[in-house]
Write a protein that holds these residues in place. Structure first.
Motif, PDB file in Angstrom:
ATOM      1  N   ILE A 246      43.258 -18.480  27.400  1.00  0.00           N
ATOM      2  CA  ILE A 246      44.710 -18.269  27.470  1.00  0.00           C
ATOM      3  C   ILE A 246      44.929 -16.836  27.948  1.00  0.00           C
ATOM      4  O   ILE A 246      44.608 -15.886  27.237  1.00  0.00           O
ATOM      5  N   LYS A 247      45.445 -16.672  29.141  1.00  0.00           N
ATOM      6  CA  LYS A 247      45.561 -15.343  29.742  1.00  0.00           C
ATOM      7  C   LYS A 247      46.606 -14.479  29.038  1.00  0.00           C
ATOM      8  O   LYS A 247      46.417 -13.266  28.903  1.00  0.00           O
ATOM      9  N   ASP A 248      47.703 -15.080  28.619  1.00  0.00           N
ATOM     10  CA  ASP A 248      48.744 -14.318  27.925  1.00  0.00           C
ATOM     11  C   ASP A 248      48.227 -13.924  26.536  1.00  0.00           C
ATOM     12  O   ASP A 248      47.928 -14.783  25.701  1.00  0.00           O
ATOM     13  N   MET A 249      48.140 -12.609  26.293  1.00  0.00           N
ATOM     14  CA  MET A 249      47.519 -12.120  25.057  1.00  0.00           C
ATOM     15  C   MET A 249      48.258 -12.587  23.811  1.00  0.00           C
ATOM     16  O   MET A 249      47.645 -13.017  22.831  1.00  0.00           O
TER      17      MET A 249
ATOM     18  N   SER B  64      40.602 -14.364  26.068  1.00  0.00           N
ATOM     19  CA  SER B  64      41.748 -13.786  26.755  1.00  0.00           C
ATOM     20  C   SER B  64      41.339 -12.450  27.374  1.00  0.00           C
ATOM     21  O   SER B  64      40.166 -12.092  27.399  1.00  0.00           O
TER      22      SER B  64
ATOM     23  N   GLY C 105      38.885 -12.926  30.629  1.00  0.00           N
ATOM     24  CA  GLY C 105      38.779 -14.010  29.653  1.00  0.00           C
ATOM     25  C   GLY C 105      37.942 -15.176  30.147  1.00  0.00           C
ATOM     26  O   GLY C 105      37.207 -15.806  29.378  1.00  0.00           O
TER      27      GLY C 105
ATOM     28  N   ALA D 147      47.681 -16.177  23.193  1.00  0.00           N
ATOM     29  CA  ALA D 147      46.293 -16.405  22.784  1.00  0.00           C
ATOM     30  C   ALA D 147      46.081 -16.039  21.321  1.00  0.00           C
ATOM     31  O   ALA D 147      45.413 -16.763  20.571  1.00  0.00           O
TER      32      ALA D 147
ATOM     33  N   ALA E  26      38.858 -10.939  23.362  1.00  0.00           N
ATOM     34  CA  ALA E  26      39.553 -10.337  24.499  1.00  0.00           C
ATOM     35  C   ALA E  26      38.597  -9.397  25.226  1.00  0.00           C
ATOM     36  O   ALA E  26      37.990  -8.518  24.600  1.00  0.00           O
TER      37      ALA E  26
END
Length: 466
Positions: free
Chosen positions: A414-417, A390, A394, A420, A355
């Motif tokens: 995957i942007k949504d933590m 991410s 990311g 991800a 991240a």
């Protein structure tokens, strides 16, 4: 003054209560409030430490070292104030004292243990006069905030010069740190590692200091530990690595444990830690040195260090479906390189989560990622099942891995933590390793706490403390 201090304490404690009630992190907010109402809050509270103040500064390992020292001093039976969560600006330091103060502005403590940001160090020592200052190391970090490394070193050096009487605890293996004794004139005790102590190959490190801090000639090295840490000497002016007063050899790691033999004036002992990472041995040596200076018994120091548990993101270990997940804060090239070395030293297959944020606290400039030796990671990617990238940047993290030579089929963004992290944890690897920059760290830990259990480390395969 007392009335103004009491008002500031009450307001700051109210701010802390509201911060917790609404779920904010707010580790520095009470300090902001207190200082707004009474500028002398920190000075008045710090002066109540009966035996004095110990500060830790430098680039990497401040939180870990400070908390290790806290464990050692508590084991010695002393009462302490400590900014345990790593809020190390002057507002965070003030907030730590507010938290320990009663409603009348009184603190019952023997020692105050303060981790202090390098750029804030001059401001803090202007209000609080420490008896001991630990300097761990100096590396490039957040260039858009600190500027070049020479500026950071000068800030700390000039602040130390301004102190009338202080005992320095210095890393003998870092020339940028070791010079502090001769350039400030203060009494110093040194700690360091013997040669050939690494049991992993290490990455191709960026060397932060090639030149003598005194005369500018290129330094000669007999060996490196990592980055510029090692055995150095200058043929120009004779500056060289000082002989450590507290030295470690016979380094060993097993599972989530680390161990070494520590030699000190009057004897030697086995030091064990319930955490991994070669660099953590330096943190432990610094804490051992402080305990030794305070005349805490060696046995008590060793027990305090053995009972240390990592703070958030400092090799913090979780268990997800009977498999370990390790959370590691990264914020500069040297720290990331050491994290990669630790990752690749873990046996078995791995899933990797990365991240990267670029908020103010992280540093807006993320070009430092190109100084991290991801090429070394790409050369050893065969035991890594996949990389999940991410955070706010990311995509740039994924791009860096691509140019390092990591196979594209192993990289996902995957942007949504939460999604991800779940994807990384579900990977087929035997261990999940999570790298996170500062502002992504709290969110990452919160998600992990909702999905996995915190691990209680055991002394796997290592001898007991003696």
């Amino acid at each position: 003054m007392r009335i103004r201090l009491i008002i500031a304490i009450w307001a700051a404690k109210l701010a802390a209560f509201l911060s917790q009630k609404f779920g904010w992190k707010g580790s520095s907010l009470p300090g902001v409030v207190a200082r707004k109402l009474y500028q002398g809050t920190l000075r008045d509270l710090a002066s109540q430490a009966r035996k004095g103040v110990i500060m830790v500064t430098g680039t990497n390992g401040k939180t870990t070292t400070n908390n290790m020292i806290a464990n050692v001093i508590k084991a010695g039976g002393f009462r302490i104030v400590v900014n345990q969560e790593g809020a190390n600006l002057i507002t965070g330091v003030t907030a730590a004292f507010v938290r320990y103060a009663n409603w009348l502005g009184r603190i019952n403590c023997d020692y105050a243990l303060l981790e202090v940001d390098e750029a804030s160090f001059p401001k803090v020592v202007n209000e609080v006069k420490p008896q001991i200052v630990v300097v761990n190391n100096f590396f490039r970090d957040q260039l858009d905030r600190y500027g070049e490394l020479d500026k950071t070193v000068q800030l700390v050096r000039d602040a130390l010069k301004s102190l009338p009487n202080v005992h320095l605890v210095l890393n003998a293996d870092d020339p940028l740190v070791a010079q502090m004794q001769s350039t400030t004139g203060h009494l110093a005790t040194y700690f360091g590692l013997a040669s050939n102590q690494r049991n992993d190959g290490g990455t191709k490190q960026t060397r932060e200091s090639r030149f003598c801090p005194h005369c500018g000639q290129e330094l000669h090295y007999d060996y490196y530990q990592y980055s510029q840490l090692g055995a150095y000497s200058c043929n120009g002016c004779g500056f060289r690595r000082p002989q450590p007063d507290i030295a470690a050899d016979e380094v060993e790691t097993a599972g989530t444990m680390s161990r070494c033999r520590v030699s000190y004036p009057g004897g030697a002992a086995i030091l064990s830690l319930k955490t991994q990472g070669f660099y953590n041995l330096y943190n432990a040596l610094a804490a051992f040195t402080v305990g030794h200076l305070l005349e805490i018994t060696t046995e008590t120091i060793l027990v305090g260090l053995l009972n240390y548990t990592p703070a958030i993101g400092r090799m913090e270990t979780f268990i997800y479906k009977n498999k370990p997940a390790i959370l590691n804060l990264v914020k500069n090239p040297t720290g990331y390189n050491e994290g990669l070395a630790t990752l690749l030293n873990i046996k078995g297959t791995k899933n990797v989560f990365m991240a990267v944020n670029d908020n103010d606290a992280d540093g807006r400039d993320i070009s430092w990622l190109w100084d991290v030796d991801f090429e070394y990671l790409a050369e050893h990617h065969h035991n890594i099942e996949g990389f999940v990238c991410s955070g706010l940047r990311g995509e740039e993290m994924a791009l860096r891995l691509k140019y390092a030579g990591v196979p594209l089929e192993k990289i996902s963004v995957i942007k949504d933590m939460e999604q991800a992290i779940k994807e990384a944890l579900k990977g087929p690897g035997q261990t999940t390793y999570l790298f996170s920059t500062y502002t992504a760290l709290w969110a990452t830990q919160k998600i992990l706490l909702g999905l996995a259990d915190k691990e209680v480390p055991h002394a796997q395969g290592l001898s007991s403390v003696s």
